[in-house]
Design a protein around this motif. Structure first.
Motif, mmCIF file in Angstrom:
data_model
loop_
_atom_site.group_PDB
_atom_site.id
_atom_site.type_symbol
_atom_site.label_atom_id
_atom_site.label_comp_id
_atom_site.label_asym_id
_atom_site.label_seq_id
_atom_site.Cartn_x
_atom_site.Cartn_y
_atom_site.Cartn_z
ATOM 1 N N ILE A 156 39.041 30.192 39.655
ATOM 2 C CA ILE A 156 39.016 31.494 38.982
ATOM 3 C C ILE A 156 40.217 32.292 39.491
ATOM 4 N N GLY A 157 40.977 32.861 38.556
ATOM 5 C CA GLY A 157 42.272 33.453 38.916
ATOM 6 C C GLY A 157 43.357 32.401 38.725
ATOM 7 N N ALA A 158 43.113 31.533 37.717
ATOM 8 C CA ALA A 158 43.948 30.345 37.526
ATOM 9 C C ALA A 158 45.352 30.652 37.035
ATOM 10 N N ALA A 159 45.611 31.894 36.612
ATOM 11 C CA ALA A 159 46.962 32.241 36.158
ATOM 12 C C ALA A 159 47.806 32.804 37.297
ATOM 13 N N GLY A 160 47.208 33.003 38.452
ATOM 14 C CA GLY A 160 47.950 33.556 39.586
ATOM 15 C C GLY A 160 48.783 32.500 40.281
ATOM 16 N N GLY A 161 49.638 32.933 41.183
ATOM 17 C CA GLY A 161 50.531 32.001 41.884
ATOM 18 C C GLY A 161 49.737 30.917 42.592
ATOM 19 N N ILE A 162 48.777 31.311 43.412
ATOM 20 C CA ILE A 162 48.022 30.322 44.189
ATOM 21 C C ILE A 162 46.980 29.631 43.301
ATOM 22 N N GLY A 163 46.334 30.383 42.404
ATOM 23 C CA GLY A 163 45.327 29.787 41.517
ATOM 24 C C GLY A 163 45.921 28.683 40.652
ATOM 25 N N ALA A 164 47.100 28.910 40.098
ATOM 26 C CA ALA A 164 47.748 27.892 39.253
ATOM 27 C C ALA A 164 48.066 26.650 40.071
ATOM 28 N N ILE A 199 37.222 39.832 36.368
ATOM 29 C CA ILE A 199 36.230 40.057 37.431
ATOM 30 C C ILE A 199 35.739 41.505 37.486
ATOM 31 N N SER A 200 36.364 42.384 36.685
ATOM 32 C CA SER A 200 35.808 43.742 36.607
ATOM 33 C C SER A 200 34.838 43.874 35.422
ATOM 34 N N ASP A 201 34.531 42.747 34.772
ATOM 35 C CA ASP A 201 33.618 42.730 33.627
ATOM 36 C C ASP A 201 32.541 41.676 33.905
ATOM 37 N N THR A 229 41.437 35.098 42.864
ATOM 38 C CA THR A 229 41.791 36.416 42.345
ATOM 39 C C THR A 229 42.140 37.349 43.508
ATOM 40 N N GLY A 230 42.773 38.452 43.194
ATOM 41 C CA GLY A 230 43.066 39.442 44.232
ATOM 42 C C GLY A 230 44.053 40.472 43.743
ATOM 43 N N PHE A 231 44.127 41.585 44.477
ATOM 44 C CA PHE A 231 45.002 42.694 44.071
ATOM 45 C C PHE A 231 45.566 43.376 45.312
ATOM 46 N N ALA A 252 39.222 46.446 51.782
ATOM 47 C CA ALA A 252 38.538 45.687 50.732
ATOM 48 C C ALA A 252 38.387 44.223 51.127
ATOM 49 N N LYS A 253 39.388 43.661 51.808
ATOM 50 C CA LYS A 253 39.270 42.261 52.252
ATOM 51 C C LYS A 253 38.253 42.147 53.387
ATOM 52 N N ALA A 254 38.170 43.173 54.250
ATOM 53 C CA ALA A 254 37.138 43.160 55.293
ATOM 54 C C ALA A 254 35.752 43.194 54.644
ATOM 55 N N LEU A 309 39.103 32.170 53.006
ATOM 56 C CA LEU A 309 40.285 31.420 53.444
ATOM 57 C C LEU A 309 41.537 32.276 53.290
ATOM 58 N N HIS A 310 42.306 32.363 54.368
ATOM 59 C CA HIS A 310 43.592 33.077 54.349
ATOM 60 C C HIS A 310 44.685 32.066 53.992
ATOM 61 N N PRO A 311 45.414 32.307 52.890
ATOM 62 C CA PRO A 311 46.403 31.309 52.458
ATOM 63 C C PRO A 311 47.717 31.340 53.233
ATOM 64 N N GLY A 312 47.886 32.311 54.137
ATOM 65 C CA GLY A 312 49.200 32.510 54.751
ATOM 66 C C GLY A 312 50.081 33.268 53.785
ATOM 67 N N THR A 313 51.327 33.499 54.153
ATOM 68 C CA THR A 313 52.225 34.194 53.236
ATOM 69 C C THR A 313 52.784 33.181 52.244
ATOM 70 N N VAL A 314 52.539 33.462 50.961
ATOM 71 C CA VAL A 314 52.862 32.514 49.897
ATOM 72 C C VAL A 314 53.731 33.226 48.862
ATOM 73 N N GLU A 315 54.698 32.484 48.348
ATOM 74 C CA GLU A 315 55.647 33.046 47.379
ATOM 75 C C GLU A 315 54.962 33.247 46.027
ATOM 76 N N THR A 316 54.455 34.440 45.788
ATOM 77 C CA THR A 316 53.785 34.760 44.521
ATOM 78 C C THR A 316 54.122 36.209 44.154
ATOM 79 N N PRO A 317 53.759 36.639 42.941
ATOM 80 C CA PRO A 317 54.025 38.045 42.576
ATOM 81 C C PRO A 317 53.369 39.028 43.549
ATOM 82 N N LEU A 318 52.229 38.605 44.151
ATOM 83 C CA LEU A 318 51.512 39.510 45.065
ATOM 84 C C LEU A 318 52.331 39.808 46.327
HETATM 85 N N1 NAP Z 1 50.500 35.522 48.352
HETATM 86 C C1 NAP Z 1 50.232 35.803 49.598
HETATM 87 O O1 NAP Z 1 51.120 35.856 50.458
HETATM 88 C C2 NAP Z 1 48.806 36.071 50.026
HETATM 89 C C3 NAP Z 1 48.557 36.340 51.388
HETATM 90 C C4 NAP Z 1 47.248 36.600 51.796
HETATM 91 C C5 NAP Z 1 46.216 36.548 50.870
HETATM 92 N N2 NAP Z 1 46.486 36.298 49.543
HETATM 93 C C6 NAP Z 1 45.358 36.281 48.606
HETATM 94 O O2 NAP Z 1 45.411 35.132 47.801
HETATM 95 C C7 NAP Z 1 44.799 35.413 46.526
HETATM 96 C C8 NAP Z 1 45.720 34.962 45.401
HETATM 97 O O3 NAP Z 1 46.887 35.750 45.426
HETATM 98 P P1 NAP Z 1 48.283 35.296 44.805
HETATM 99 O O4 NAP Z 1 49.267 35.398 45.903
HETATM 100 O O5 NAP Z 1 48.142 34.034 44.051
HETATM 101 O O6 NAP Z 1 48.570 36.533 43.857
HETATM 102 P P2 NAP Z 1 48.802 36.644 42.279
HETATM 103 O O7 NAP Z 1 49.785 35.637 41.843
HETATM 104 O O8 NAP Z 1 49.056 38.087 42.042
HETATM 105 O O9 NAP Z 1 47.366 36.223 41.708
HETATM 106 C C9 NAP Z 1 46.269 37.099 41.724
HETATM 107 C C10 NAP Z 1 45.418 36.761 40.561
HETATM 108 O O10 NAP Z 1 44.299 37.664 40.516
HETATM 109 C C11 NAP Z 1 44.019 37.851 39.166
HETATM 110 N N3 NAP Z 1 43.298 39.083 38.850
HETATM 111 C C12 NAP Z 1 43.625 40.348 39.135
HETATM 112 N N4 NAP Z 1 42.751 41.182 38.573
HETATM 113 C C13 NAP Z 1 41.860 40.402 37.909
HETATM 114 C C14 NAP Z 1 40.729 40.669 37.107
HETATM 115 N N5 NAP Z 1 40.311 41.912 36.853
HETATM 116 N N6 NAP Z 1 40.039 39.621 36.601
HETATM 117 C C15 NAP Z 1 40.445 38.360 36.808
HETATM 118 N N7 NAP Z 1 41.516 38.040 37.550
HETATM 119 C C16 NAP Z 1 42.211 39.062 38.081
HETATM 120 C C17 NAP Z 1 45.380 37.955 38.493
HETATM 121 O O11 NAP Z 1 45.190 37.668 37.131
HETATM 122 P P3 NAP Z 1 46.291 37.909 35.993
HETATM 123 O O12 NAP Z 1 47.166 36.688 36.108
HETATM 124 O O13 NAP Z 1 45.484 37.947 34.747
HETATM 125 O O14 NAP Z 1 46.973 39.203 36.348
HETATM 126 C C18 NAP Z 1 46.162 36.890 39.225
HETATM 127 O O15 NAP Z 1 46.098 35.680 38.538
HETATM 128 C C19 NAP Z 1 44.488 36.915 46.524
HETATM 129 O O16 NAP Z 1 43.139 37.104 46.877
HETATM 130 C C20 NAP Z 1 45.378 37.444 47.637
HETATM 131 O O17 NAP Z 1 44.855 38.623 48.195
HETATM 132 C C21 NAP Z 1 47.750 36.056 49.109
#
Ligand code: NAP
Length: 221
Positions: free
Chosen positions: A6-14, A37-39, A63-65, A139-141, A166-175
């Motif tokens: 779930i969150g499959a379009a995100g950097g880590i989810g994909a 996830i807000s619905d 998922t995450g924000f 929010a993460k706590a 699970l903490h993914p570490g620092t990952v190259e994504t939009p987040l």
């Molecule tokens: N990247 C890092 O360095 C890092 C470090 C520590 C923890 N994390 C955690 O890892 C997880 C994945 O992050 P990421 O780096 O892959 O970031 P990301 O690419 O921004 O992915 C986050 C995903 O959450 C989804 N999302 C946001 N609001 C949503 C909603 N209302 N309903 C459904 N999906 C929703 C987004 O969906 P859309 O594609 O539809 O916008 C996006 O696919 C997050 O929980 C983040 O806090 C990441």
């Protein structure tokens, strides 16, 4: 092996969907059916669909924000904004709680299965030495507490199921993009997911309810 991401379009989810291959079904706000996830109704509808399929081995909540919609992590308590904090709790804690509500009951009663929610080390109170990022940290706590509480209940109902944060570490994504800086160990989503899958594959029921880093280390609350 049946996996749901779930969150499959995100950097880590994909990258999870890619690494899990044919076993994985990915849901996002763009998928059909979609999960927002807000619905809650969208979560319940997909869970009902998944309940009709084969027994699930792995569920990953990716998922995450952290930033967006005009919000950036706060550098000082003078920047705390209720709308930002509410958004962060809605997406980092309440949304994942609803995923647990609807998807944990789908885990099989008679064999090993895993539910993983992606949290963040900055959500650790014990590890917090630099401050800042109030809304995301809090929010993460909260997510970690919700996961731990759900894991206790799950252990009674599904003794072979494992539920972790699970903490993914620092990952190259939009987040993480706005915070990339020299000296920070940034990995690609593919590398991070390979590391996390090693951790996930090694989990036993003794690990349920815990908070792990991508390298397998247990993190403090
Ligand atoms: N990247 C890092 O360095 C890092 C470090 C520590 C923890 N994390 C955690 O890892 C997880 C994945 O992050 P990421 O780096 O892959 O970031 P990301 O690419 O921004 O992915 C986050 C995903 O959450 C989804 N999302 C946001 N609001 C949503 C909603 N209302 N309903 C459904 N999906 C929703 C987004 O969906 P859309 O594609 O539809 O916008 C996006 O696919 C997050 O929980 C983040 O806090 C990441």
């Amino acid at each position: 092996m049946v996996s749901i991401v779930i969150g499959a379009a995100g950097g880590i989810g994909a990258a999870f969907v890619q690494a899990l291959g044919r076993s994985a079904v990915g849901y996002s706000r763009q998928s059909e059916p979609a999960i927002d996830i807000s619905d809650e109704a969208s979560i319940a509808a997909v869970a009902q669909l998944a309940a009709k399929g084969e027994a699930i081995d792995l569920i990953v909540d990716a998922t995450g924000f952290l930033h967006g919609e005009g919000f950036m992590p706060e550098k000082t308590f003078t920047a705390i904004d209720p709308a930002h904090m509410a958004r962060s709790f809605a997406l980092n804690a309440i949304g994942p709680a609803l995923l647990m509500k609807h998807f944990l009951p789908l885990l099989p009663p008679d064999r090993r299965s895993v539910f993983v929610t992606l949290s963040a080390k900055v959500g650790s109170i014990g590890d917090n030495r630099v401050g800042g990022w109030y809304s995301y940290r809090a929010a993460k706590a909260a997510l970690n507490q919700i996961m731990h509480t759900a894991a206790i209940e799950l252990q009674r109902k599904r003794p072979q199921a494992i539920c972790i944060a699970l903490h993914p570490g620092t990952v190259e994504t939009p987040l993480s993009a706005p915070f990339a800086k020299a000296g920070l160990k940034v990995r690609t989503p593919a590398v991070a997911v390979a590391e996390m899958l090693q951790v996930i594959n090694r989990l036993t029921v003794a690990d349920t309810g815990k908070f792990f880093s991508y390298d397998g280390a247990e993190l403090p609350w």
